[in-house]
Motif scaffolding. Structure first.
Motif, PDB file in Angstrom:
ATOM      1  N   ILE A 190       0.724   0.797  -5.542  1.00  0.00           N
ATOM      2  CA  ILE A 190      -0.413   0.167  -4.860  1.00  0.00           C
ATOM      3  C   ILE A 190      -0.192  -1.335  -4.752  1.00  0.00           C
ATOM      4  CG2 ILE A 190      -2.044   1.934  -5.649  1.00  0.00           C
ATOM      5  CD1 ILE A 190      -2.963  -0.095  -7.784  1.00  0.00           C
ATOM      6  N   GLU A 191      -0.976  -1.967  -3.855  1.00  0.00           N
ATOM      7  CA  GLU A 191      -1.110  -3.427  -3.773  1.00  0.00           C
ATOM      8  C   GLU A 191      -2.499  -3.803  -4.292  1.00  0.00           C
ATOM      9  OE1 GLU A 191      -0.360  -4.909   0.072  1.00  0.00           O
ATOM     10  OE2 GLU A 191       1.754  -4.327   0.117  1.00  0.00           O
ATOM     11  N   PHE A 192      -2.572  -4.912  -5.035  1.00  0.00           N
ATOM     12  CA  PHE A 192      -3.838  -5.272  -5.665  1.00  0.00           C
ATOM     13  C   PHE A 192      -3.880  -6.783  -5.877  1.00  0.00           C
ATOM     14  CE2 PHE A 192      -0.755  -4.351  -8.925  1.00  0.00           C
ATOM     15  CZ  PHE A 192      -0.911  -5.399  -9.823  1.00  0.00           C
ATOM     16  N   ASP A 193      -5.091  -7.259  -6.234  1.00  0.00           N
ATOM     17  CA  ASP A 193      -5.332  -8.663  -6.583  1.00  0.00           C
ATOM     18  C   ASP A 193      -5.973  -8.704  -7.969  1.00  0.00           C
ATOM     19  OD1 ASP A 193      -4.399  -9.672  -4.148  1.00  0.00           O
ATOM     20  OD2 ASP A 193      -6.336  -9.334  -3.188  1.00  0.00           O
ATOM     21  N   TYR A 194      -5.439  -9.545  -8.841  1.00  0.00           N
ATOM     22  CA  TYR A 194      -6.058  -9.740 -10.145  1.00  0.00           C
ATOM     23  C   TYR A 194      -7.391 -10.482  -9.990  1.00  0.00           C
ATOM     24  CZ  TYR A 194      -1.877  -8.310 -12.719  1.00  0.00           C
ATOM     25  OH  TYR A 194      -0.839  -7.590 -13.244  1.00  0.00           O
ATOM     26  N   LYS A 195      -8.348 -10.146 -10.845  1.00  0.00           N
ATOM     27  CA  LYS A 195      -9.616 -10.857 -10.835  1.00  0.00           C
ATOM     28  C   LYS A 195      -9.391 -12.323 -11.206  1.00  0.00           C
ATOM     29  CE  LYS A 195     -12.399  -6.810 -12.057  1.00  0.00           C
ATOM     30  NZ  LYS A 195     -13.353  -6.212 -13.033  1.00  0.00           N
ATOM     31  N   THR A 244      -1.950 -14.010  -7.689  1.00  0.00           N
ATOM     32  CA  THR A 244      -2.841 -12.888  -8.023  1.00  0.00           C
ATOM     33  C   THR A 244      -2.531 -11.634  -7.214  1.00  0.00           C
ATOM     34  OG1 THR A 244      -4.470 -13.687  -6.414  1.00  0.00           O
ATOM     35  CG2 THR A 244      -4.674 -14.461  -8.698  1.00  0.00           C
ATOM     36  N   HIS A 245      -1.963 -11.756  -6.013  1.00  0.00           N
ATOM     37  CA  HIS A 245      -1.655 -10.580  -5.185  1.00  0.00           C
ATOM     38  C   HIS A 245      -0.283 -10.031  -5.579  1.00  0.00           C
ATOM     39  CE1 HIS A 245      -1.985  -7.927  -1.705  1.00  0.00           C
ATOM     40  NE2 HIS A 245      -0.716  -8.201  -1.459  1.00  0.00           N
ATOM     41  N   GLN A 246      -0.243  -8.803  -6.036  1.00  0.00           N
ATOM     42  CA  GLN A 246       0.995  -8.205  -6.514  1.00  0.00           C
ATOM     43  C   GLN A 246       1.051  -6.737  -6.103  1.00  0.00           C
ATOM     44  OE1 GLN A 246       1.811  -8.795 -10.657  1.00  0.00           O
ATOM     45  NE2 GLN A 246       1.508 -11.016 -10.585  1.00  0.00           N
ATOM     46  N   THR A 247       2.214  -6.126  -6.317  1.00  0.00           N
ATOM     47  CA  THR A 247       2.451  -4.693  -6.056  1.00  0.00           C
ATOM     48  C   THR A 247       2.873  -4.042  -7.367  1.00  0.00           C
ATOM     49  OG1 THR A 247       3.155  -5.144  -3.799  1.00  0.00           O
ATOM     50  CG2 THR A 247       3.762  -3.012  -4.730  1.00  0.00           C
ATOM     51  N   ILE A 265      -0.951   1.595 -11.697  1.00  0.00           N
ATOM     52  CA  ILE A 265      -2.152   1.573 -12.535  1.00  0.00           C
ATOM     53  C   ILE A 265      -1.810   2.222 -13.867  1.00  0.00           C
ATOM     54  CG2 ILE A 265      -4.527   2.374 -12.761  1.00  0.00           C
ATOM     55  CD1 ILE A 265      -4.791   2.210  -9.766  1.00  0.00           C
TER      56      ILE A 265
END
Length: 538
Positions: A125-130, A142-145, A148
């Motif tokens: 997945i691709e996600f952004d840390y809070k 903060t944006h990484q691949t 989970i």
């Protein structure tokens, strides 16, 4: 103290630190702490007071090295590992890890097929840390691949670890925070790539075989087309020469010219027929000579195998219960090789299961033993197979490899007698070593390139040794009727003197044990395994 009215830069001071800890078993927890103001020290020589802030760091035994006896934290005051970095870490060299075999034990090869299945189920997945978590951990990007941790824990629990509670900058606490070992996921990828390499190698081999058959079929089509074209031309010429000319010849020269043309056409036809006949005779002679050479080589090979391994096809007479290995000498030229576990266990005791005279317990389904004689039924079977294989969705039903799972021993053509292996029916005679314990688990593993269903059509298992197991214990275990996908058959061959098993591999829904045996090779393939314990006379 002052020097010339200014503060002394070498003035030393202390700070009193008081901490209250709670000790629970082998761990300590900080409850409260207090740091006092600076306590100025008045002394004649301030240099005699050394700071205690660097007591953990010491000069190493090698030049230009420093040693810290404790945990080091960067951008964090509570490191829970030897080195904890909250933020990005830049490494210009390689990260080395211990991998010497002398420091390892319980080394086992993993199943690459299972690794491939786990990797296919793993979600990327691709996600952004809070923002509050990123600011606490010192994360700039903060944006990484990635993955989970909760999902990875269901597939690969050993790659996920709990590191305790994490408090973000806004005061929110994440309990039992999970972290992922990406190095272990990388090794899973390596195993998955190896499994894909095996599959591509099998596909390349099949593609090469199909290309060879396509070239042969193209040559046969071109040869039959040329023969048909020459035959039609000859018929046209003969019909043209047979039809009379409606117009009468006016002169004798015209009649002679027509006769010469007819003679030339007849001569050409005779020459063509003679060349075709010569070609066919030459081809027949070549086929006969090649067949004779093949039969001669086959007889020579059979004679060599018979002279060298005449005692390998029959199971020897077993001895008594068990004796010591010092009084037994194994024949060095035993063929085929026994199923042995001497690489895993100590072969210091001989187990020879005596044959029982009380009969046998046989569990079989309604399967018909295929015939061996080539009669009209055999000719009809070949016609049926040819018609079924010509269908577009026909798939190969043969098993690619057979293997004993516990010792990775391959069961191949060495365990077949002449004319007993293929292409539609296979009979394997597998000897069990005299050093295999009677309670040893022996699993027959079948690997296929197609998605097949393997049916167990017949089982012949004599009564187990009464000195080892009771008949009631031996009859409790039952085999499944078939296997799909992963074909693993844990057989009871170790505790039996002689046993045989009849398997049938087919595509799901197309054939089973009750299918007519005339469809062998087209809808299914039969396999017979005969296990016997080979013991030497004391």
């Amino acid at each position: 103290m002052r020097k010339k009215g200014r503060p002394n830069p070498e003035q030393r001071y202390f700070q009193m630190v008081v901490g209250l800890y709670a000790a629970v078993k082998d761990e300590t927890f900080l409850l409260a702490a207090l740091v006092s103001e600076r306590i100025i020290v008045r002394a004649s020589n301030p240099g005699q007071f050394e700071t205690d802030s660097d007591t953990l760091w010491q000069r190493g035994s090698v030049l230009e090295t420093a040693v810290c006896h404790g945990r080091v934290g960067i951008n964090t005051d509570s490191p829970d590992e030897a080195l904890v970095v909250c933020g990005n870490a830049k490494v210009m060299g390689a990260i080395m890890q211990p991998s010497d075999c002398r420091a390892k034990e319980n080394i086992q090869e993993v199943d690459s097929e299972q690794l491939l299945k786990r990797i296919n189920q793993m979600r990327i997945i691709e996600f952004d840390y809070k923002p509050e978590f990123a600011s606490t951990m010192g994360i700039d990007h903060t944006h990484q691949t990635g993955v989970i941790a909760q999902e990875v824990k269901e597939l690969l629990p050993s790659a996920v670890m709990e590191v305790g509670d994490i408090t973000c900058s806004d005061g929110e606490t994440i309990q039992n925070f999970l972290m992922v070992d990406k190095e272990q996921i990388f090794m899973e990828n390596v195993g998955a790539v190896q499994q894909l390499s095996k599959l591509t190698d099998n596909l390349e081999t099949r593609i090469q075989e199909l290309e060879v058959w396509n070239r042969r079929l193209a040559k046969l089509k071109s040869l039959t087309g040329s023969l048909r074209s020459t035959g039609s031309k000859a018929q046209v010429h003969s019909s043209a020469s047979a039809t009379p000319n409606p117009e009468p010849c006016k002169t004798a020269k015209a009649q002679k010219k027509n006769q010469c043309q007819k003679f030339i056409h007849l001569l050409q036809n005779k020459i063509f027929l003679a060349s075709v006949f010569t070609f066919l005779v030459t081809l027949a002679v070549c086929i006969i000579s090649v067949s004779a050479l093949y039969l001669a080589n086959l007889k020579e090979g059979d004679m060599d195998n018979h002279l060298g391994h005449s005692n390998s096809s029959e199971s020897p007479v077993p001895t008594g219960s068990s004796t010591t290995a010092a009084s037994i000498t194994t024949h060095p030229g035993s063929w085929p090789p026994d199923v042995s576990f001497c690489d895993l266990l100590y072969c210091d005791q001989v187990y020879c299961c005596p044959s029982s005279a009380e009969g046998s317990t046989v569990s079989s389904t309604s399967a018909t033993e295929p015939t061996r004689s080539m009669t009209r039924t055999g000719i009809r079977q070949e016609n049926v197979n040819h018609s079924l294989r010509s269908v577009g969705d026909w798939r190969n039903t043969t098993i690619h490899t057979f293997m004993i799972k516990e010792n990775q021993q391959v069961i191949d053509g060495r365990y077949c007698m002449r004319d007993e292996c293929g292409p539609e029916r296979y009979i394997f005679r597998v000897p069990i070593s005299q050093f295999v314990p009677v309670n040893m688990r022996i699993t027959l593993l079948m690997n296929s390139t197609e998605l097949l269903v393997v049916h167990l059509c017949a089982v012949d298992e004599p009564t187990p040794c009464s000195a080892v197991l009771s008949p009631t214990t031996a009859s409790d275990s039952r085999y499944p009727s078939n296997t799909q996908g992963e074909h693993e058959w844990p057989l009871h061959v170790a505790r039996l003197h002689h046993s045989s098993y009849y398997f049938r591999s087919a595509v799901a829904g197309q054939a089973d044990c009750s299918t007519d045996h005339h469809y062998v090779g087209a809808l299914f393939t039969d396999y017979h395994f005969i296990f016997y314990r080979r013991c030497t006379d004391t």
